[in-house]
Design an enzyme around this catalytic site. Structure first.
Site, short mmCIF file in Angstrom:
data_model
loop_
_atom_site.label_atom_id
_atom_site.label_comp_id
_atom_site.label_asym_id
_atom_site.label_seq_id
_atom_site.Cartn_x
_atom_site.Cartn_y
_atom_site.Cartn_z
N ASP A 1 -9.34 50.63 15.18
CA ASP A 1 -9.56 49.26 14.74
C ASP A 1 -8.25 48.57 14.41
O ASP A 1 -8.07 47.38 14.68
CB ASP A 1 -10.51 49.21 13.55
CG ASP A 1 -10.07 50.11 12.39
OD1 ASP A 1 -9.28 51.06 12.61
OD2 ASP A 1 -10.52 49.87 11.26
N ASP B 1 -7.81 43.69 7.08
CA ASP B 1 -9.17 43.88 7.57
C ASP B 1 -10.04 44.37 6.42
O ASP B 1 -9.86 45.48 5.91
CB ASP B 1 -9.17 44.89 8.72
CG ASP B 1 -10.51 44.95 9.44
OD1 ASP B 1 -11.52 44.44 8.89
OD2 ASP B 1 -10.57 45.50 10.56
N ASN C 1 -17.32 52.22 10.03
CA ASN C 1 -18.06 53.20 9.24
C ASN C 1 -19.40 52.65 8.75
O ASN C 1 -20.37 53.40 8.61
CB ASN C 1 -17.22 53.65 8.05
CG ASN C 1 -16.11 54.58 8.47
OD1 ASN C 1 -16.34 55.68 8.94
ND2 ASN C 1 -14.87 54.13 8.30
N THR C 2 -19.45 51.35 8.47
CA THR C 2 -20.67 50.74 7.94
C THR C 2 -21.43 49.96 8.99
O THR C 2 -22.64 50.13 9.15
CB THR C 2 -20.33 49.81 6.76
OG1 THR C 2 -19.60 50.55 5.78
CG2 THR C 2 -21.59 49.25 6.13
N THR D 1 -21.99 41.32 -18.78
CA THR D 1 -21.50 42.45 -17.98
C THR D 1 -21.51 42.11 -16.50
O THR D 1 -20.55 42.41 -15.77
CB THR D 1 -22.36 43.69 -18.24
OG1 THR D 1 -22.28 44.03 -19.62
CG2 THR D 1 -21.88 44.87 -17.41
#
Length: 259
Positions: A110, A130, A9-10, A185
């Site tokens: 995958d 994964d 997807n990326t 933070t």
């Protein structure tokens, strides 16, 4: 030479095998809107840099979790390589991966490829993790059967969601923090991403082991696998090329069936 493509997807990972050795690897951003010619031109530029010609490639195997991209990739294979590619999941894959799963067709390509590669390399039983856009866990039993798994949001999209939904929180680099208890933070967010991910991995793996009542080897792959494995107590091995190796193994099995 064998050309393999793993479309996530990326990111999309490309590899070229010579005999059984991964000789070249590239990682590019997944673009759902690229045409077959744009892919062809991009791949030619990558190949030229390594001294590879289209005519050197004798086979193409594609694993993809992005259906929209497949028409362009298949047409690119025909137009530029003059090869009909093998697409994982387009045909029945139970000939090279045993199933103990109600509906094999719903398993992502995958996950199938990772399972085939891991069984070939490490035997069974196995847990395969994964670290991609999603973090997936797959369990393979001692009979080398795919039995199912777990899907959780990936580390990066989890942190992106936190940044987008919490007005006062900023984007951070995901890396090992100096302390568990953050003194700012940013440090607190880094600690949450790093130690939280490792704790989740160990918690899920231990629950799988308890439920299945065995001691599988735990193999990690994907973008954040090395980082998380440094803190995880259950990951046995990181194999960043597992998916590409799986594509190679599948091609060899298919070639053996048709020869």
């Amino acid at each position: 030479m064998l050309f393999v493509l793993d479309v996530g997807n990326t990111n999309t990972v490309l590899g070229v095998f010579e005999k059984d050795q991964l000789k070249h690897e590239w990682r590019i951003k997944t673009d759902r809107y690229k045409t077959e010619d744009e892919f062809g031109i991009l791949i030619k530029s990558l190949f030229d840099h390594r001294g590879i010609g289209f005519s050197d490639i004798h086979g193409v195997v594609i694993s993809s979790v992005v259906p929209q991209i497949m028409f362009a990739l298949e047409k690119m294979s025909h137009d530029y390589f003059n090869i009909d590619p093998y697409v994982i999941g387009k045909e029945d894959f139970t000939s090279y991966l045993k199933m103990n799963y109600p509906n094999p067709k719903e398993i992502g390509a995958d996950r199938v490829v990772n399972a085939v590669g891991a069984i070939e390399e490490y035997g069974a039983p196995l847990v395969i993790i994964d670290f991609g856009t999603a973090t997936t866990y797959c369990y393979i039993n001692g009979q080398e059967e795919y039995c199912g798994g777990i899907i959780t949001p990936g580390i990066n999209i989890s942190m992106d969601a936190l940044y987008n939904k919490a007005a006062k929180l900023s984007k951070i680099e995901i890396e090992e923090p100096d302390n568990v208890v953050g003194k700012s933070t940013t440090e607190a967010m880094k600690s949450g991403a790093y130690y939280g991910s490792a704790a989740m991995v160990d918690g899920i793996v231990n629950r799988i082991k308890n439920e299945m009542k065995d001691s599988p080897k735990v193999i990690a792959t994907g973008g954040q696998s090395i980082l998380v494995s440094e803190e995880s107590e259950t990951i046995d091995k990181v194999d960043k090329h597992l998916t590409l190796k799986g594509l190679y193994v599948i091609y060899q099995k298919l070639k053996g069936m048709t020869s």
